[in-house]
Design a protein around this motif. Structure first.
Motif, mmCIF file in Angstrom:
data_model
loop_
_atom_site.group_PDB
_atom_site.id
_atom_site.type_symbol
_atom_site.label_atom_id
_atom_site.label_comp_id
_atom_site.label_asym_id
_atom_site.label_seq_id
_atom_site.Cartn_x
_atom_site.Cartn_y
_atom_site.Cartn_z
ATOM 1 N N GLU A 164 0.834 -1.207 0.000
ATOM 2 C CA GLU A 164 0.000 0.000 0.000
ATOM 3 C C GLU A 164 0.867 1.253 0.000
ATOM 4 O O GLU A 164 1.853 1.348 0.739
ATOM 5 C CB GLU A 164 -0.915 -0.002 1.232
ATOM 6 N N ILE A 165 0.481 2.219 -0.836
ATOM 7 C CA ILE A 165 1.179 3.500 -0.927
ATOM 8 C C ILE A 165 0.177 4.618 -0.671
ATOM 9 O O ILE A 165 -0.950 4.585 -1.181
ATOM 10 C CB ILE A 165 1.780 3.739 -2.329
ATOM 11 N N LEU A 166 0.586 5.628 0.091
ATOM 12 C CA LEU A 166 -0.209 6.836 0.265
ATOM 13 C C LEU A 166 0.513 8.004 -0.389
ATOM 14 O O LEU A 166 1.717 8.182 -0.206
ATOM 15 C CB LEU A 166 -0.454 7.125 1.743
ATOM 16 N N PHE A 167 -0.248 8.770 -1.162
ATOM 17 C CA PHE A 167 0.271 9.960 -1.820
ATOM 18 C C PHE A 167 -0.417 11.179 -1.198
ATOM 19 O O PHE A 167 -1.640 11.292 -1.251
ATOM 20 C CB PHE A 167 -0.028 9.945 -3.315
ATOM 21 N N GLY A 168 0.360 12.078 -0.589
ATOM 22 C CA GLY A 168 -0.199 13.303 -0.045
ATOM 23 C C GLY A 168 0.075 14.456 -0.984
ATOM 24 O O GLY A 168 1.105 14.475 -1.671
ATOM 25 N N GLY A 169 -0.836 15.434 -1.014
ATOM 26 C CA GLY A 169 -0.610 16.524 -1.953
ATOM 27 C C GLY A 169 -1.427 17.766 -1.699
ATOM 28 O O GLY A 169 -2.244 17.837 -0.768
ATOM 29 N N TYR A 170 -1.206 18.744 -2.562
ATOM 30 C CA TYR A 170 -1.946 19.997 -2.515
ATOM 31 C C TYR A 170 -3.378 19.790 -3.002
ATOM 32 O O TYR A 170 -3.713 18.770 -3.622
ATOM 33 C CB TYR A 170 -1.250 21.051 -3.381
ATOM 34 N N THR A 171 -4.210 20.791 -2.717
ATOM 35 C CA THR A 171 -5.610 20.757 -3.155
ATOM 36 C C THR A 171 -5.961 22.085 -3.806
ATOM 37 O O THR A 171 -7.042 22.629 -3.610
ATOM 38 C CB THR A 171 -6.543 20.462 -1.961
ATOM 39 N N ARG A 172 -5.022 22.595 -4.589
ATOM 40 C CA ARG A 172 -5.222 23.905 -5.219
ATOM 41 C C ARG A 172 -5.868 23.791 -6.587
ATOM 42 O O ARG A 172 -6.594 24.684 -7.014
ATOM 43 C CB ARG A 172 -3.873 24.610 -5.369
ATOM 44 N N ASN A 173 -5.569 22.701 -7.312
ATOM 45 C CA ASN A 173 -5.999 22.578 -8.700
ATOM 46 C C ASN A 173 -6.667 21.234 -8.966
ATOM 47 O O ASN A 173 -6.335 20.534 -9.920
ATOM 48 C CB ASN A 173 -4.795 22.747 -9.636
ATOM 49 N N GLY A 174 -7.601 20.883 -8.108
ATOM 50 C CA GLY A 174 -8.361 19.655 -8.315
ATOM 51 C C GLY A 174 -7.930 18.477 -7.476
ATOM 52 O O GLY A 174 -8.634 17.460 -7.418
ATOM 53 N N GLY A 175 -6.777 18.564 -6.827
ATOM 54 C CA GLY A 175 -6.347 17.498 -5.941
ATOM 55 C C GLY A 175 -7.253 17.391 -4.732
ATOM 56 O O GLY A 175 -7.784 18.398 -4.255
ATOM 57 N N LYS A 176 -7.406 16.175 -4.206
ATOM 58 C CA LYS A 176 -8.311 15.946 -3.076
ATOM 59 C C LYS A 176 -7.579 15.741 -1.759
ATOM 60 O O LYS A 176 -8.218 15.596 -0.721
ATOM 61 C CB LYS A 176 -9.196 14.732 -3.366
ATOM 62 N N GLY A 177 -6.237 15.672 -1.786
ATOM 63 C CA GLY A 177 -5.496 15.483 -0.538
ATOM 64 C C GLY A 177 -4.692 14.211 -0.540
ATOM 65 O O GLY A 177 -3.594 14.154 -1.089
ATOM 66 N N ILE A 178 -5.240 13.138 0.057
ATOM 67 C CA ILE A 178 -4.511 11.878 0.202
ATOM 68 C C ILE A 178 -5.125 10.811 -0.697
ATOM 69 O O ILE A 178 -6.330 10.536 -0.627
ATOM 70 C CB ILE A 178 -4.512 11.404 1.667
ATOM 71 N N PRO A 194 -4.149 5.302 -8.470
ATOM 72 C CA PRO A 194 -4.524 5.542 -7.072
ATOM 73 C C PRO A 194 -5.886 6.238 -6.973
ATOM 74 O O PRO A 194 -6.279 6.999 -7.862
ATOM 75 C CB PRO A 194 -3.400 6.450 -6.558
ATOM 76 N N GLU A 195 -6.595 5.967 -5.885
ATOM 77 C CA GLU A 195 -7.918 6.540 -5.671
ATOM 78 C C GLU A 195 -7.906 7.447 -4.447
ATOM 79 O O GLU A 195 -7.053 7.312 -3.557
ATOM 80 C CB GLU A 195 -8.946 5.421 -5.480
ATOM 81 N N VAL A 196 -8.860 8.358 -4.389
ATOM 82 C CA VAL A 196 -8.980 9.258 -3.242
ATOM 83 C C VAL A 196 -9.196 8.431 -1.981
ATOM 84 O O VAL A 196 -10.059 7.545 -1.935
ATOM 85 C CB VAL A 196 -10.150 10.249 -3.438
#
Length: 344
Positions: free
Chosen positions: A4-18, A33-35
């Protein structure tokens, strides 16, 4: 086997977070990967041995930032709590299992934050320390704490990009900080992240602004001193670059670092008992602005996320030579800037 991999990210341009993905080590591939958890500005993640996820977060109105805790032990993630304050969120988070503390680095405020972990995994603020100062580069207008994590002897080491300093603290059981040493790089180096050789005596300090890595002696009193340094980009590269993540293999034989601008991962063989590096590879990240990457638990694979092109790349890693071979690209990971594998 599936990891299992978790991807964290910004939510400025359509990203949902993790986002959550799986690496199939048999087919050597990652499905889209899914939200997983919708968290505003989930730009760095840390997972405890109790399977509690600590993530950078921002309030829904955008006025406060901090750290949120989620229990991942059930079928779906359970929100425990969040500790936030007015202003920008932190840039880094780490777990101290021995003391049951969480550390965070607030880049914009120049703050070191320490949180206590309660028995259910939730957190409360224990202490803070605010850095002051600046450096010669435009990015160094004030203190910018970028990294807060443990040394091999369980001190806290803090990288301050704004002041060109690496600060070492003793930490009490309650989470109070006592500064014990300060290492100063050359002006404009921009310390971002640091990793330690398994021997516990050598550290590798990445300079975001200089695109260099310094090899440091780590002393018993918590101090550092310089051994030598190496460039992370080719001599003839003249465009803008900001080095980002740095990792070391568990056997202490190979060092990896990412370049945003040159858009590469650089690979060094570690020699001379950790005191020297030999460049063996630079490989494209197949995207723009690779802020983070991670070795999987077997260390046979590496996953790298490109922030600006919303994609991740999977590499096979040769454990004997340290080299990487691209095996999959264009894995959709919106605004991803952090990669962690959930298995220990």
């Amino acid at each position: 086997m599936k990891e299992e991999i978790l991807f964290g990210g910004y939510t400025r341009n359509g990203g949902k977070g993790i986002y959550r993905g799986e690496l199939d080590t048999d087919t050597e591939s990652i499905e889209r990967p899914e939200v997983y958890i919708e968290v505003p500005q989930a730009t760095y993640l840390a997972l405890s041995k109790q399977n509690i996820l600590y993530t950078v977060c921002k309030s829904e109105d955008g006025k406060e930032g901090g750290i949120a805790a989620y229990d991942l032990n059930g079928d779906t993630p359970k929100f425990l709590n969040a500790v936030t304050a007015v202003g920008a969120p932190p840039a880094y988070v780490a777990v101290d299992e021995q003391r049951q503390l969480v550390y965070a680095a607030n880049y914009h405020k120049g703050e070191v934050l320490v949180y206590r972990i309660a028995t259910d995994g939730s957190i409360s603020l224990a202490s803070t320390d605010t850095h002051v100062g600046n450096g010669p580069r435009p990015e160094q207008d004030s203190a910018h704490v970028h990294y807060t994590d443990l040394t091999p002897d369980q001190r806290l080491v803090v990288c301050d990009l704004g002041t060109d300093e690496v600060v070492t603290y003793d930490v009490s059981a309650e989470g109070n900080l006592t500064k014990v040493a300060t290492y100063r790089t050359e002006p404009g180096f921009g310390p971002r992240h640091i990793v330690f050789n398994p021997n516990g005596k050598i550290a590798y300090l990445l300079g975001e602004l200089s695109s260099d890595v310094q090899i440091l002696n780590y002393q018993q009193d918590g101090s550092f001193n310089l051994i030598t340094s190496y460039s992370l980009i080719p001599e003839n590269y003249t465009e803008h670059n900001g080095s980002a993540a740095i990792r070391i293999s568990s056997d202490g034989q190979f060092l990896y670092a990412s370049n945003r601008g040159h858009n590469s991962i650089v690979v060094f063989a570690i020699t001379a008992s950790g005191r020297d590096l030999q460049l063996i590879q630079r490989i494209s990240t197949e995207g723009d602005f690779p802020r983070d990457f991670a070795l999987d638990p077997t260390e046979k694979f590496v996953v790298c996320s490109n922030q600006n092109t919303n994609n991740s790349t999977l590499y096979r890693r040769n454990a004997e030579r340290g080299t990487l071979t691209k095996i999959q690209q264009d894995i959709v990971t919106p605004e991803s800037v952090c990669v962690i594998f959930t298995q220990a």
